[in-house]
Design a protein around this motif. Structure first.
Motif, mmCIF file in Angstrom:
data_model
loop_
_atom_site.group_PDB
_atom_site.id
_atom_site.type_symbol
_atom_site.label_atom_id
_atom_site.label_comp_id
_atom_site.label_asym_id
_atom_site.label_seq_id
_atom_site.Cartn_x
_atom_site.Cartn_y
_atom_site.Cartn_z
ATOM 1 N N ASN A 54 -3.488 1.225 -20.988
ATOM 2 C CA ASN A 54 -2.510 0.494 -20.171
ATOM 3 C C ASN A 54 -1.945 -0.665 -20.998
ATOM 4 O OD1 ASN A 54 -3.870 -2.249 -19.372
ATOM 5 N ND2 ASN A 54 -5.472 -0.688 -19.345
ATOM 6 N N SER A 55 -0.847 -1.264 -20.549
ATOM 7 C CA SER A 55 -0.129 -2.226 -21.392
ATOM 8 C C SER A 55 -0.955 -3.464 -21.750
ATOM 9 C CB SER A 55 1.173 -2.639 -20.710
ATOM 10 O OG SER A 55 0.923 -3.113 -19.415
ATOM 11 N N THR A 84 12.988 9.602 -10.153
ATOM 12 C CA THR A 84 12.208 9.764 -11.394
ATOM 13 C C THR A 84 12.068 8.432 -12.137
ATOM 14 O OG1 THR A 84 14.232 10.546 -12.467
ATOM 15 C CG2 THR A 84 12.654 12.222 -11.777
ATOM 16 N N SER A 85 13.064 7.562 -12.014
ATOM 17 C CA SER A 85 12.942 6.240 -12.644
ATOM 18 C C SER A 85 11.940 5.382 -11.881
ATOM 19 C CB SER A 85 14.286 5.516 -12.674
ATOM 20 O OG SER A 85 15.202 6.233 -13.454
ATOM 21 N N ALA A 86 12.043 5.415 -10.559
ATOM 22 C CA ALA A 86 11.151 4.589 -9.743
ATOM 23 C C ALA A 86 9.683 4.960 -9.985
ATOM 24 C CB ALA A 86 11.504 4.750 -8.269
ATOM 25 N N ILE A 87 9.434 6.254 -10.157
ATOM 26 C CA ILE A 87 8.065 6.697 -10.436
ATOM 27 C C ILE A 87 7.548 6.031 -11.716
ATOM 28 C CG2 ILE A 87 6.762 8.729 -11.231
ATOM 29 C CD1 ILE A 87 8.537 10.385 -9.267
ATOM 30 N N SER A 88 8.421 5.981 -12.720
ATOM 31 C CA SER A 88 7.994 5.397 -13.996
ATOM 32 C C SER A 88 7.772 3.893 -13.887
ATOM 33 C CB SER A 88 9.031 5.685 -15.083
ATOM 34 O OG SER A 88 10.161 4.836 -14.944
ATOM 35 N N ILE A 89 8.450 3.270 -12.940
ATOM 36 C CA ILE A 89 8.307 1.816 -12.799
ATOM 37 C C ILE A 89 6.988 1.474 -12.098
ATOM 38 C CG2 ILE A 89 9.438 -0.304 -12.043
ATOM 39 C CD1 ILE A 89 12.085 1.129 -11.928
ATOM 40 N N LEU A 90 6.541 2.381 -11.248
ATOM 41 C CA LEU A 90 5.287 2.134 -10.518
ATOM 42 C C LEU A 90 4.062 2.389 -11.404
ATOM 43 C CD1 LEU A 90 3.886 1.488 -7.831
ATOM 44 C CD2 LEU A 90 4.275 3.840 -7.097
ATOM 45 N N GLU A 91 4.188 3.358 -12.309
ATOM 46 C CA GLU A 91 3.043 3.814 -13.094
ATOM 47 C C GLU A 91 2.293 2.713 -13.882
ATOM 48 O OE1 GLU A 91 1.292 6.432 -13.262
ATOM 49 O OE2 GLU A 91 0.423 6.537 -15.273
ATOM 50 N N PRO A 92 2.987 1.781 -14.593
ATOM 51 C CA PRO A 92 2.238 0.808 -15.390
ATOM 52 C C PRO A 92 1.271 -0.054 -14.567
ATOM 53 C CG PRO A 92 4.530 0.792 -16.022
ATOM 54 C CD PRO A 92 4.441 1.644 -14.798
ATOM 55 N N GLY A 93 1.702 -0.495 -13.398
ATOM 56 C CA GLY A 93 0.838 -1.317 -12.556
ATOM 57 C C GLY A 93 -0.371 -0.521 -12.096
ATOM 58 N N TYR A 109 -2.813 0.006 -14.886
ATOM 59 C CA TYR A 109 -3.566 -1.212 -15.195
ATOM 60 C C TYR A 109 -4.737 -1.365 -14.230
ATOM 61 C CZ TYR A 109 -4.928 -6.070 -15.345
ATOM 62 O OH TYR A 109 -5.676 -7.207 -15.402
ATOM 63 N N VAL A 110 -4.453 -1.236 -12.945
ATOM 64 C CA VAL A 110 -5.525 -1.405 -11.952
ATOM 65 C C VAL A 110 -6.572 -0.305 -12.122
ATOM 66 C CG1 VAL A 110 -6.041 -1.432 -9.476
ATOM 67 C CG2 VAL A 110 -3.971 -2.538 -10.316
ATOM 68 N N GLU A 111 -6.111 0.907 -12.331
ATOM 69 C CA GLU A 111 -7.025 2.047 -12.471
ATOM 70 C C GLU A 111 -7.980 1.849 -13.656
ATOM 71 O OE1 GLU A 111 -5.016 5.566 -13.659
ATOM 72 O OE2 GLU A 111 -6.640 6.909 -13.110
ATOM 73 N N GLU A 112 -7.447 1.357 -14.760
ATOM 74 C CA GLU A 112 -8.269 1.265 -15.974
ATOM 75 C C GLU A 112 -9.087 -0.014 -16.080
ATOM 76 O OE1 GLU A 112 -5.904 2.018 -19.467
ATOM 77 O OE2 GLU A 112 -5.488 4.072 -18.841
ATOM 78 N N THR A 113 -8.697 -1.047 -15.354
ATOM 79 C CA THR A 113 -9.426 -2.304 -15.548
ATOM 80 C C THR A 113 -10.271 -2.707 -14.334
ATOM 81 O OG1 THR A 113 -7.532 -3.576 -14.778
ATOM 82 C CG2 THR A 113 -7.704 -3.235 -17.154
ATOM 83 N N THR A 114 -10.210 -1.918 -13.271
ATOM 84 C CA THR A 114 -11.071 -2.219 -12.122
ATOM 85 C C THR A 114 -11.787 -0.920 -11.711
ATOM 86 O OG1 THR A 114 -9.482 -1.586 -10.412
ATOM 87 C CG2 THR A 114 -9.319 -3.836 -11.231
ATOM 88 N N THR A 115 -12.570 -0.996 -10.637
ATOM 89 C CA THR A 115 -13.248 0.223 -10.184
ATOM 90 C C THR A 115 -12.414 0.964 -9.127
ATOM 91 O OG1 THR A 115 -14.368 -1.148 -8.576
ATOM 92 C CG2 THR A 115 -15.600 -0.625 -10.592
ATOM 93 N N TYR A 122 -1.588 3.032 -3.572
ATOM 94 C CA TYR A 122 -1.218 2.629 -2.219
ATOM 95 C C TYR A 122 -1.283 1.115 -2.014
ATOM 96 C CZ TYR A 122 -0.461 7.478 -1.336
ATOM 97 O OH TYR A 122 0.061 8.750 -1.415
ATOM 98 N N ILE A 123 -2.221 0.451 -2.709
ATOM 99 C CA ILE A 123 -2.283 -1.014 -2.570
ATOM 100 C C ILE A 123 -0.999 -1.637 -3.143
ATOM 101 C CG2 ILE A 123 -3.436 -3.118 -3.376
ATOM 102 C CD1 ILE A 123 -6.074 -1.462 -3.402
ATOM 103 N N ILE A 124 -0.637 -1.213 -4.357
ATOM 104 C CA ILE A 124 0.560 -1.791 -4.984
ATOM 105 C C ILE A 124 1.807 -1.451 -4.158
ATOM 106 C CG2 ILE A 124 2.050 -1.710 -7.035
ATOM 107 C CD1 ILE A 124 -0.486 -1.344 -8.700
ATOM 108 N N THR A 125 1.862 -0.205 -3.679
ATOM 109 C CA THR A 125 3.021 0.192 -2.879
ATOM 110 C C THR A 125 3.135 -0.675 -1.621
ATOM 111 O OG1 THR A 125 2.783 2.429 -3.692
ATOM 112 C CG2 THR A 125 4.131 2.156 -1.732
ATOM 113 N N ALA A 126 1.993 -0.944 -0.990
ATOM 114 C CA ALA A 126 2.027 -1.750 0.235
ATOM 115 C C ALA A 126 2.608 -3.133 -0.050
ATOM 116 C CB ALA A 126 0.621 -1.866 0.826
ATOM 117 N N ILE A 127 2.191 -3.731 -1.167
ATOM 118 C CA ILE A 127 2.708 -5.064 -1.512
ATOM 119 C C ILE A 127 4.218 -4.998 -1.758
ATOM 120 C CG2 ILE A 127 2.611 -6.934 -3.223
ATOM 121 C CD1 ILE A 127 -0.356 -6.074 -3.702
#
Ligand code: PFF
Length: 448
Positions: free
Chosen positions: A69-70, A316-325, A328-334, A342-347
């Motif tokens: 992740n970035s 297809t662009s929006a999908i790519s914009i959501l992916e980095p966040g 990041y959460v997937e790789e650095t938390t449990t 879904y958490i990021i989408t809700a925010i």
């Protein structure tokens, strides 16, 4: 665990899916119209070559080299001050800020697919009324289509790189290209096609001004999806024998060709009806629907195809914009990928709803800060400030603060030493200087 990765073709399609978006079909034609046509296109093309592709390759390098992740990618590649550089990886927050209003526009587009099927407005005045009513009065429809759009985007990202993102792009991108090709061939049968062609490809210096150069630079960043860790993140999931330089060039060419195709189609329709080139941001939602009406039943088909293509480009662009966040959460938390999505989408939905509300009559005054509505502020802050800053930081980081031996070794697998030298010069000097100028001007610190 096998890492969730793109196939070679899947990566190119997904990166092109990210680059080809509302920027190409909605923004490029109207800023080209506003800035005089041919000269603007020329400057824009030069910017893509001199600045855009360099930064695209830089982000690809970071993802390719680390597979992370970035935030972790900056940390891993920094030679010194690893903790400090981690902060630079948070440029994906910019991406998320852009996403909340980007999806609002996708929502409008979905609604226009329905309008195109049923009741196209019969004049520009009526079209303006339809759009302004939607924008300033019809909160429930806007919220409905906004939520539908977010559901599609979040579901795709939650399914993962190969099963979600790659699969979606494999369907939407070829369909989008086919629709645009069909519309391009159709528009060739009009006399106004040659006028559209000369408008886009022959310089007219009248409307061109110094600021147009800066508009072109800003748009080159936006359209290639660079400066906010999006390409970096996609590249971190690429197949290890992808050629990062070749794929970057292919994506930039595809993105440019599609913008030009969209421009040709739109200007042919516009000129055919005797309209001027410069119709501003209302071009797609006001002028075009009224012009489609003139074609009768064919107009409905054209309009539906056009808005479907636009929706696919946006999704297809929006999908790519959501992916980095999410990564990041997937790789650095449990937290799992699905939950993270879904958490990021809700925010973002909450942020988007507030920004939607800021256009609605009755609320707009309370949600106006200075001269702009919240919606405009989101747009302004992200594209005028955060995005160029992200691009400059990434370029300077790789150009000066990452291990230069490893960089050279890796890059020279793909390009000759001479080309490497040109690229390095670009990210060390041309990008910081060129893009820095855009920012300073946009912030009003200097005026051309
Ligand atoms: N490149 C997309 C467009 O032209 O519409 C927009 C975009 C996608 C901007 C991804 C930024 C980004 F990170």
């Amino acid at each position: 665990m096998i890492k969730d990765k793109f196939t070679k073709a899947g990566f190119i399609l997904a990166a092109a899916g990210s680059a080809v978006g509302l920027g190409n079909v909605w923004k490029f034609p109207y800023i080209t119209g506003d800035n005089g046509g041919g000269v603007f296109v020329l400057v824009y093309l030069l910017t893509i070559v001199l600045v855009g592709i360099s930064v695209f390759i830089t982000e690809s390098y970071m993802g390719y080299k680390t597979g992370q992740n970035s935030v972790s990618a900056f940390e891993t590649l920094a030679v010194n001050n690893k903790k400090g550089w981690k902060i630079a990886g948070f440029t994906f927050v910019t991406a998320l800020a852009i996403l909340s209003f980007y999806v609002i526009v996708i929502g409008w587009i979905l609604q226009y697919i329905v309008i195109s099927l049923t009741s196209l407005p019969s004049s520009v005045a009526e079209a303006e009324q339809v759009f302004m009513t939607l924008l300033t009065k019809d909160l429930s429809s806007q919220v409905f289509y906004f939520l539908v759009s977010f559901a599609i985007i979040a579901y795709t990202v939650s399914r993962g790189v190969k099963e979600g993102i790659e699969k979606m792009n494999k369907v939407l991108m070829p369909t989008l290209i086919l629709i645009l090709l069909g519309m391009l061939f159709y528009s060739m049968s009009f006399d106004s096609f040659s006028k559209a062609f000369s408008f886009l490809f022959y310089p007219n210096f009248e409307k061109f001004h110094a600021e147009s150069i800066l508009v072109a630079v800003g748009h080159a960043f936006f359209t290639l999806s660079i400066g906010m860790a999006v390409i970096l993140t996609y590249s971190s999931s690429m197949d290890s024998d992808t050629n990062i330089v070749k794929s970057s060039v292919i994506v930039a060419v595809l993105d440019t060709v599609i913008a030009l195709m969209a421009g040709l189609v739109i200007f042919t329709i516009l000129f055919n009806a005797g309209f001027e080139s410069s119709q501003g941001a209302g071009l797609v939602f006001i002028t075009l629907p009224a012009l489609f009406y003139e074609f009768g039943a064919v107009g409905n088909i054209l309009a539906v195809s056009f808005f479907i293509a636009l929706a696919f480009a946006g999704i297809t662009s929006a999908i790519s914009i959501l992916e980095p966040g999410v990564r990041y959460v997937e790789e650095t938390t449990t937290i799992s990928r699905v939950k993270a999505t879904y958490i990021i989408t809700a925010i973002l939905i909450v942020a988007g709803l507030i920004s939607l509300l800021s256009n609605i009559e009755g609320y707009s005054e309370a949600l106006k800060f200075g001269s702009k509505s919240l919606f405009d502020w989101f747009d302004y802050i992200s594209s005028a400030i955060l995005l160029p800053v992200g691009g400059i930081i990434t370029a300077i980081f790789v150009g000066f603060f990452a291990d230069q031996n490893i960089l050279k070794q890796t890059m020279c697998k793909f390009i000759s030493e001479k080309v490497y030298g040109v690229w390095l010069f670009s990210i060390r000097f041309i990008v910081p200087f060129g893009v820095g100028l855009v920012m300073i001007e946009k912030l009003g610190l200097i005026k051309f």
